[in-house]
Design a protein around this motif. Structure first.
Motif, PDB file in Angstrom:
ATOM      1  N   VAL A 127    -133.798 -57.556 -13.684  1.00  0.00           N
ATOM      2  CA  VAL A 127    -133.830 -56.141 -13.326  1.00  0.00           C
ATOM      3  C   VAL A 127    -132.602 -55.791 -12.483  1.00  0.00           C
ATOM      4  CG1 VAL A 127    -135.087 -54.372 -12.035  1.00  0.00           C
ATOM      5  CG2 VAL A 127    -136.340 -55.945 -13.508  1.00  0.00           C
ATOM      6  N   SER A 144    -125.897 -45.837 -19.466  1.00  0.00           N
ATOM      7  CA  SER A 144    -126.478 -44.687 -18.754  1.00  0.00           C
ATOM      8  C   SER A 144    -127.917 -45.017 -18.334  1.00  0.00           C
ATOM      9  CB  SER A 144    -126.484 -43.466 -19.661  1.00  0.00           C
ATOM     10  OG  SER A 144    -127.385 -43.656 -20.735  1.00  0.00           O
ATOM     11  N   GLY A 145    -128.474 -44.156 -17.509  1.00  0.00           N
ATOM     12  CA  GLY A 145    -129.870 -44.325 -17.105  1.00  0.00           C
ATOM     13  C   GLY A 145    -130.807 -44.251 -18.292  1.00  0.00           C
ATOM     14  N   LYS A 146    -130.487 -43.359 -19.227  1.00  0.00           N
ATOM     15  CA  LYS A 146    -131.305 -43.232 -20.442  1.00  0.00           C
ATOM     16  C   LYS A 146    -131.246 -44.523 -21.257  1.00  0.00           C
ATOM     17  CE  LYS A 146    -131.868 -40.235 -24.484  1.00  0.00           C
ATOM     18  NZ  LYS A 146    -131.812 -41.215 -25.545  1.00  0.00           N
ATOM     19  N   GLN A 147    -130.058 -45.086 -21.393  1.00  0.00           N
ATOM     20  CA  GLN A 147    -129.919 -46.336 -22.136  1.00  0.00           C
ATOM     21  C   GLN A 147    -130.648 -47.473 -21.416  1.00  0.00           C
ATOM     22  OE1 GLN A 147    -125.596 -46.164 -22.192  1.00  0.00           O
ATOM     23  NE2 GLN A 147    -125.626 -46.183 -24.437  1.00  0.00           N
ATOM     24  N   ALA A 148    -130.673 -47.417 -20.095  1.00  0.00           N
ATOM     25  CA  ALA A 148    -131.341 -48.469 -19.315  1.00  0.00           C
ATOM     26  C   ALA A 148    -132.825 -48.548 -19.668  1.00  0.00           C
ATOM     27  CB  ALA A 148    -131.162 -48.221 -17.830  1.00  0.00           C
ATOM     28  N   LYS A 149    -133.432 -47.411 -19.957  1.00  0.00           N
ATOM     29  CA  LYS A 149    -134.846 -47.410 -20.347  1.00  0.00           C
ATOM     30  C   LYS A 149    -135.043 -48.190 -21.645  1.00  0.00           C
ATOM     31  CE  LYS A 149    -135.782 -42.988 -18.169  1.00  0.00           C
ATOM     32  NZ  LYS A 149    -136.121 -41.585 -18.379  1.00  0.00           N
ATOM     33  N   ASP A 150    -134.138 -47.984 -22.599  1.00  0.00           N
ATOM     34  CA  ASP A 150    -134.225 -48.709 -23.867  1.00  0.00           C
ATOM     35  C   ASP A 150    -133.992 -50.204 -23.661  1.00  0.00           C
ATOM     36  OD1 ASP A 150    -134.631 -46.276 -25.153  1.00  0.00           O
ATOM     37  OD2 ASP A 150    -132.505 -46.046 -25.672  1.00  0.00           O
ATOM     38  N   PHE A 168    -134.521 -51.874 -20.906  1.00  0.00           N
ATOM     39  CA  PHE A 168    -135.681 -52.422 -20.201  1.00  0.00           C
ATOM     40  C   PHE A 168    -136.825 -52.707 -21.168  1.00  0.00           C
ATOM     41  CE2 PHE A 168    -139.605 -52.195 -17.751  1.00  0.00           C
ATOM     42  CZ  PHE A 168    -139.334 -53.125 -16.757  1.00  0.00           C
ATOM     43  N   ALA A 169    -137.079 -51.771 -22.083  1.00  0.00           N
ATOM     44  CA  ALA A 169    -138.153 -51.969 -23.062  1.00  0.00           C
ATOM     45  C   ALA A 169    -137.877 -53.200 -23.913  1.00  0.00           C
ATOM     46  CB  ALA A 169    -138.307 -50.735 -23.940  1.00  0.00           C
ATOM     47  N   GLU A 170    -136.627 -53.368 -24.317  1.00  0.00           N
ATOM     48  CA  GLU A 170    -136.288 -54.543 -25.126  1.00  0.00           C
ATOM     49  C   GLU A 170    -136.359 -55.821 -24.302  1.00  0.00           C
ATOM     50  OE1 GLU A 170    -132.999 -56.032 -28.343  1.00  0.00           O
ATOM     51  OE2 GLU A 170    -133.384 -53.897 -28.063  1.00  0.00           O
ATOM     52  N   VAL A 221    -126.091 -50.073 -14.878  1.00  0.00           N
ATOM     53  CA  VAL A 221    -126.135 -48.619 -14.722  1.00  0.00           C
ATOM     54  C   VAL A 221    -125.165 -48.190 -13.619  1.00  0.00           C
ATOM     55  CG1 VAL A 221    -127.565 -46.634 -14.078  1.00  0.00           C
ATOM     56  CG2 VAL A 221    -128.503 -48.423 -15.552  1.00  0.00           C
TER      57      VAL A 221
END
Length: 107
Positions: free
Chosen positions: A2, A15-21, A23-25, A9
């Motif tokens: 993490v 980006s923060g948006k990409q970080a969500k993807d 994290f999910a992966e 980021v």
């Protein structure tokens, strides 16, 4: 892992948006964030020269919108950002895009 994701980021790699993807992966596969970003080609483009070229193309392709923006329709900034993001496959750094657009559009 993490902490590595947060670092990606903070340094503008993703980006923060990409970080969500990512994290999910990470949760699904257990892969490291750096490896996921590399494999999926998610690195943000922050090179001002590259982004400036795209901005120039977008502005040249949309002269009516440029004139409308300069005439006071500042809501078109979102349109221009969207066009640049589309041209770069969503990989342009939004902060850099906004700075370049603001300068070139005269706002």
């Amino acid at each position: 892992m993490v902490a590595e994701l947060v670092s990606l980021v903070e340094d503008g790699t993703i980006s923060g948006k990409q970080a969500k993807d990512v994290f999910a992966e990470m949760a699904a596969t257990g892969d490291a964030p750096g490896a996921i970003v590399e494999i999926r080609g998610m690195k943000q483009v922050s090179d001002t020269g590259t982004i400036e070229d795209v901005v120039d193309r977008v502005m040249a392709a949309n002269p009516a919108e440029v004139e409308a923006y300069r005439g006071g329709k500042t809501g078109l900034m979102g349109f221009f950002v969207g066009q640049v993001m589309r041209e770069t496959g969503g990989q342009a750094n939004p902060k850099v895009v906004n700075e370049i657009l603001s300068r070139k559009l005269g706002s």
